[in-house]
Scaffold this active site. Structure first.
Site, PDB file in Angstrom:
ATOM      1  N   HIS A  35       0.847  -1.200   0.000  1.00 33.35           N
ATOM      2  CA  HIS A  35       0.000   0.000   0.000  1.00 33.35           C
ATOM      3  C   HIS A  35       0.881   1.248   0.000  1.00 33.35           C
ATOM      4  CE1 HIS A  35      -3.237  -2.777   1.204  1.00 33.35           C
ATOM      5  NE2 HIS A  35      -4.057  -1.859   0.713  1.00 33.35           N
TER       6      HIS A  35
ATOM      7  N   LYS B 202      -0.503   4.907   4.557  1.00 35.93           N
ATOM      8  CA  LYS B 202      -1.423   3.978   5.237  1.00 35.93           C
ATOM      9  C   LYS B 202      -0.961   3.775   6.678  1.00 35.93           C
ATOM     10  CE  LYS B 202      -3.841  -0.426   4.793  1.00 35.93           C
ATOM     11  NZ  LYS B 202      -5.162   0.168   5.071  1.00 35.93           N
TER      12      LYS B 202
END
Ligand code: NAD
Length: 265
Positions: free
Chosen positions: A150, A154
């Site tokens: 990600h 995040k």
């Protein structure tokens, strides 16, 4: 009739995609855009809906059909209590909730319908079913590893989707994820145990969401992968879930496999 949607977290990465999706869907309109009290957008008009202003006081937001929340665990519980008080359905996309916070969602869903999903894309919900099938065939003898990547902003790890993949695999194998999940490996850790499910986390630049599951035996392995290149995919899924909730299903906790009719696959 056009459904009036409340979006909480309206200034966030998902929130802005949700507003675009609501604007482009003829069956939905924006009722409220709720942002953090310190958001610079507070008091301004939403670009796609000039008549709607960004607000931060959720108690002002009462005239809507369905709420969608992609924020933080604490903020999501506030939205949950608000929807429960008003008897309105809620779509939750927030990840990183602990067991106690999830239990609160479970309890609230006895009085209002809630769709709570770690991933709102069609492809990932199909992948949940595919990993269950792969686990039933190869899971008892292969080494299972889940790799996720990600973007660098995040905050939670492993991702909610990686954990959901682990839950689906464990459901198929009769294992308890809390007992078999290995989320860190460092130093002299000894050989891999047979039942463990390993999680590897990559955080880099602008990666939106990539997940791969390995079922590795000596001599062969299956890799199931899913990659998202645009957050609009999640936003479309969440708005689809909101419209599904607006049809009035009974008060219950649902996920995207229910919304997409994949629960029987
Ligand atoms: P983001 O940080 O860009 O957006 C979150 C927004 O929520 C921010 O603008 C923040 O100010 C706002 N917020 C926080 N507390 C608030 C409050 N009390 N009231 C109003 N607004 C508040 O993050 P993002 O990338 O949009 O992701 C949000 C959440 O959704 C994360 O938990 C993420 O993991 C999750 N997510 C889930 C899916 C899925 O398919 N389920 C997909 C993408 C992201």
């Amino acid at each position: 009739m056009t459904k009036r949607i409340l979006i909480k977290g309206a200034a966030g990465r998902m929130g802005t995609n949700l507003i675009k999706t609501v604007a482009s869907n003829p069956d939905t309109t924006l009722a409220y855009a709720v942002v953090h009290p310190e958001a610079p957008q507070l008091g301004q008009s939403v670009p796609e809906f000039a008549e709607v202003k960004y607000i931060s006081d959720l108690s002002q937001a009462t005239d809507f059909d369905v709420a969608i929340d992609f924020t933080s665990p604490e903020s999501t519980l506030e939205t949950l209590a608000h929807c429960q008080k008003l008897g309105k359905p809620l779509v939750i996309g927030t990840t990183g909730l602990n067991a106690e916070q999830k239990e609160k969602i479970q309890q609230a869903s006895t009085s209002i319908p809630v769709v709570f999903a770690a991933n709102f894309s069609v492809g990932m919900n199909l992948m949940f079913k595919l990993v269950e099938k792969a686990a039933r065939v190869m899971g008892t003898y292969s080494d299972i590893e889940i790799i996720e990547a990600h973007h660098h902003n995040k905050v939670d790890a492993p991702s909610g989707t990686a954990l959901a993949l682990g839950e689906h695999i464990c459901k198929a194998l009769g294992r308890d994820l809390d007992e078999v999940a290995v989320k860190e490996r460092n130093g002299l850790i000894g050989p891999r145990t047979k039942d463990e499910i390993g999680f590897s986390t990559i955080r880099a630049a602008d990666v939106i969401g990539e997940h791969t599951v390995w079922f590795a035996d000596i001599g062969e392995r299956i890799e199931l992968s899913h990659k998202v290149s645009d957050r609009i995919t999640f936003a479309r899924g969440a708005v689809h879930a909101a419209l599904w909730l607006s049809q009035g299903p009974e008060a219950k906790l649902y996920d995207m496999t229910n919304v997409l009719g994949l629960d029987k696959l």
